[in-house]
Design a protein around this motif. Structure first.
Motif, PDB file in Angstrom:
ATOM      1  N   ARG A 402     -17.520  61.042 -59.078  1.00 47.61           N
ATOM      2  CA  ARG A 402     -16.777  62.318 -58.730  1.00 47.61           C
ATOM      3  C   ARG A 402     -17.775  63.048 -57.977  1.00 47.61           C
ATOM      4  O   ARG A 402     -18.961  63.256 -58.391  1.00 47.61           O
ATOM      5  CB  ARG A 402     -16.320  62.929 -59.962  1.00 47.61           C
ATOM      6  N   ASP A 403     -17.468  63.679 -56.750  1.00 46.32           N
ATOM      7  CA  ASP A 403     -18.583  64.147 -55.854  1.00 46.32           C
ATOM      8  C   ASP A 403     -19.557  63.096 -55.730  1.00 46.32           C
ATOM      9  O   ASP A 403     -20.760  63.763 -55.738  1.00 46.32           O
ATOM     10  CB  ASP A 403     -18.906  65.608 -56.410  1.00 46.32           C
ATOM     11  N   GLY A 404     -19.175  61.833 -55.769  1.00 51.43           N
ATOM     12  CA  GLY A 404     -20.182  60.863 -55.605  1.00 51.43           C
ATOM     13  C   GLY A 404     -21.355  60.619 -56.698  1.00 51.43           C
ATOM     14  O   GLY A 404     -22.097  59.979 -56.673  1.00 51.43           O
ATOM     15  N   ALA A 405     -21.012  61.414 -57.923  1.00 53.92           N
ATOM     16  CA  ALA A 405     -22.002  61.277 -59.164  1.00 53.92           C
ATOM     17  C   ALA A 405     -21.261  60.393 -60.204  1.00 53.92           C
ATOM     18  O   ALA A 405     -19.905  60.728 -60.382  1.00 53.92           O
ATOM     19  CB  ALA A 405     -22.193  62.685 -59.529  1.00 53.92           C
ATOM     20  N   PRO A 406     -21.539  59.378 -60.777  1.00 50.42           N
ATOM     21  CA  PRO A 406     -21.026  58.763 -61.961  1.00 50.42           C
ATOM     22  C   PRO A 406     -20.617  59.635 -63.073  1.00 50.42           C
ATOM     23  O   PRO A 406     -21.329  60.513 -63.552  1.00 50.42           O
ATOM     24  CB  PRO A 406     -21.770  57.596 -62.255  1.00 50.42           C
ATOM     25  N   GLN A 407     -19.158  59.343 -63.549  1.00 52.08           N
ATOM     26  CA  GLN A 407     -18.857  59.987 -64.721  1.00 52.08           C
ATOM     27  C   GLN A 407     -18.800  58.932 -65.848  1.00 52.08           C
ATOM     28  O   GLN A 407     -18.870  57.774 -65.564  1.00 52.08           O
ATOM     29  CB  GLN A 407     -17.560  60.569 -64.482  1.00 52.08           C
ATOM     30  N   GLY A 408     -18.796  59.406 -66.988  1.00 49.75           N
ATOM     31  CA  GLY A 408     -18.607  58.565 -68.232  1.00 49.75           C
ATOM     32  C   GLY A 408     -17.113  57.900 -68.098  1.00 49.75           C
ATOM     33  O   GLY A 408     -16.240  58.437 -67.817  1.00 49.75           O
ATOM     34  N   THR A 409     -17.022  56.459 -68.505  1.00 48.33           N
ATOM     35  CA  THR A 409     -15.881  56.026 -68.321  1.00 48.33           C
ATOM     36  C   THR A 409     -15.484  55.306 -69.852  1.00 48.33           C
ATOM     37  O   THR A 409     -16.344  55.082 -70.487  1.00 48.33           O
ATOM     38  CB  THR A 409     -15.637  54.866 -67.287  1.00 48.33           C
ATOM     39  N   THR A 410     -14.086  55.020 -70.006  1.00 46.00           N
ATOM     40  CA  THR A 410     -14.091  54.502 -71.217  1.00 46.00           C
ATOM     41  C   THR A 410     -14.275  52.993 -71.473  1.00 46.00           C
ATOM     42  O   THR A 410     -14.132  52.328 -72.620  1.00 46.00           O
ATOM     43  CB  THR A 410     -12.465  54.732 -71.785  1.00 46.00           C
ATOM     44  N   GLY A 411     -14.807  52.466 -70.367  1.00 47.38           N
ATOM     45  CA  GLY A 411     -15.303  51.038 -70.509  1.00 47.38           C
ATOM     46  C   GLY A 411     -14.403  50.189 -69.622  1.00 47.38           C
ATOM     47  O   GLY A 411     -13.637  50.093 -68.629  1.00 47.38           O
ATOM     48  N   GLN A 412     -14.412  48.645 -70.004  1.00 46.81           N
ATOM     49  CA  GLN A 412     -13.978  47.573 -69.490  1.00 46.81           C
ATOM     50  C   GLN A 412     -12.156  47.647 -69.692  1.00 46.81           C
ATOM     51  O   GLN A 412     -11.583  46.809 -69.342  1.00 46.81           O
ATOM     52  CB  GLN A 412     -14.274  46.429 -69.951  1.00 46.81           C
TER      53      GLN A 412
END
Ligand code: NIG
Ligand code: FE
Length: 412
Positions: A402-412
């Motif tokens: 988001r806006d080029g910055a990695p966000q936490g994701t829930t995984g695979q």
């Protein structure tokens, strides 16, 4: 040549740029995307990627799918209470309209929303928004419309803005005070519309709380003449308009919306050819809401053939709300857009990216992977863009920028 300004590069991805007019999905089979700060700085075939400095973070996608982050361009996700009893009533034979006419429906959510504190509403709204965000959504529209009085409409819009401050999501707000006639104005719809135009809309505009104005044009909502009055007031405050049109009957609301250069007309199951033509001429986006169609067990399909024939841009959204679409998933709606409305997976993805951005007036900034646009991107755990619509529940983000910055994701 080095590109010190680049902050991140994603290589070896199946890039669905969602740009129109080229290959299906705007696909670049072995593609790369470079990000500089919050913007997309370069996109093209991996083999043509310019050299970059050692300091740039490089992700090898190993062939995984990269798309623009998803956009949910029609939600009502601020509400209190629950309408599960209506779900039961409808299974026992009642219709959405009869429930609405007997004081249930929207008005029951209005009572619960008026009574709820801002903290409670914010907490509930964030819980729902998080469900969308987990699917790779970084931009949502949120409507008011469960207040129907000055205080609660503004409260809802304030909470909608707060969602965009406390969660990593861009929020566009829409004033939907003309959603139903509140009890205080029973049988005085014209007076209520006057109150919306003279009091609620000016207050929302003065506080900068609304990006657009919407209405429910329907037998159980507002007449075209009342909507017209509201749209004129919206224009005086420089606000964009959109419309719930042709959901349960043909009120010629889409043509009315187009005459007012509406960003979108939404639902559209009962749209006719004149309406489609008017939308095309005005560039008004058709926002399809298959979740509401499914949940209300509607049988009349939106005229997708007409929309295609007249080149009306098609978006797909969740309509997330307590009554007609309590379904917190944009990917599910993409799936249903294909299974129920026969959209192609390419149209469904364009509908949740490029055309959704357009329905929010954000086409210059969002919705495709193009140089200069906001770097909101999703790297998925699947390889082909059709999988996003074809396999509900199985596709999820493995990297979300988001806006080029990695966000936490829930995984695979
Ligand atoms: O988009 N059509 C009107 N508004 C919502 C439903 C609202 C409700 O039932 O609470 C919709 O379907
Ligand atoms: Fe809606």
């Amino acid at each position: 040549m080095t590109h010190d300004a680049w902050t991140r590069v994603i290589r070896n991805a199946t890039v669905a740029t969602c740009v129109a007019g080229g290959p299906r999905y705007g696909l670049i089979e072995r593609g790369a995307v470079a990000v500089a700060g919050g913007r997309i700085a370069w996109v093209g075939p991996d083999t043509e990627l310019p050299a970059q400095s050692d300091r740039v973070a490089v992700d090898d996608a190993s062939g995984a799918l990269l798309t623009p982050a998803l956009i949910d361009c029609h939600t009502h996700l601020v509400w209190a209470g629950s309408r599960h009893r209506e779900f039961e009533q409808r299974l026992e034979g009642a219709t959405y309209e009869t429930i609405a006419r007997t004081g249930g429906g929207i008005l029951s959510t209005v009572a619960a929303t008026r009574a709820a504190t801002e903290d409670t509403l914010l907490e509930l709204a964030c819980r729902r928004a998080r469900k969308l965000l987990a699917e790779g959504v970084t931009c949502i529209e949120i409507k008011s419309g469960y207040g129907l009085d000055l205080k609660t409409e503004l409260k809802m819009l304030r909470i909608a803005r707060r969602v965009g401050e406390v969660l990593p999501v861009t929020v566009r707000t829409t004033l939907l005070a003309a959603h139903a006639v509140p009890p205080e104005f029973e049988n005085r719809a014209d007076d209520y519309v006057a109150h919306v135009c003279d009091v609620i809309l000016p207050a929302a505009a003065a506080e900068g709380l609304a990006d657009a104005v919407d209405a429910f044009c329907e037998d159980i909502g507002f007449t075209p003449a009342q909507v017209e009055r509201l749209f004129k007031a919206a224009r005086e405050f420089g606000l964009s308009v959109k419309l719930h049109a042709e959901q349960l009957s043909n009120q010629h609301g889409a043509a009315l919306a187009a005459r007012h250069r509406a960003l979108s007309a939404d639902h559209l199951e009962h749209l006719d050819e004149d309406g489609a033509r008017a939308m095309a001429a005005a560039g008004t986006v058709a926002v399809l809401l298959p979740g509401a169609f499914y949940f209300l067990r509607e049988t009349r399909l939106p005229p997708v053939g007409l929309l295609r024939q007249h080149d009306v841009p098609i978006a797909v959204a969740s309509d997330l709300n307590p009554g007609s679409a309590p379904l917190a998933s944009l990917l599910l709606n993409m799936n249903m857009a294909c299974t129920l409305f026969r959209l192609t997976p390419e149209e469904a993805l364009a509908g949740a990216t490029r055309n959704a951005a357009r329905a929010l007036g954000l086409a210059a900034e969002r919705g495709t992977i193009e140089t200069g646009k906001v770097a909101d991107l999703v790297l998925w755990n699947v390889q082909h863009p059709a999988q996003l619509s074809a396999q509900y529940g199985l596709a999820s983000p493995r990297l979300l920028l988001r806006d080029g910055a990695p966000q936490g994701t829930t995984g695979q």
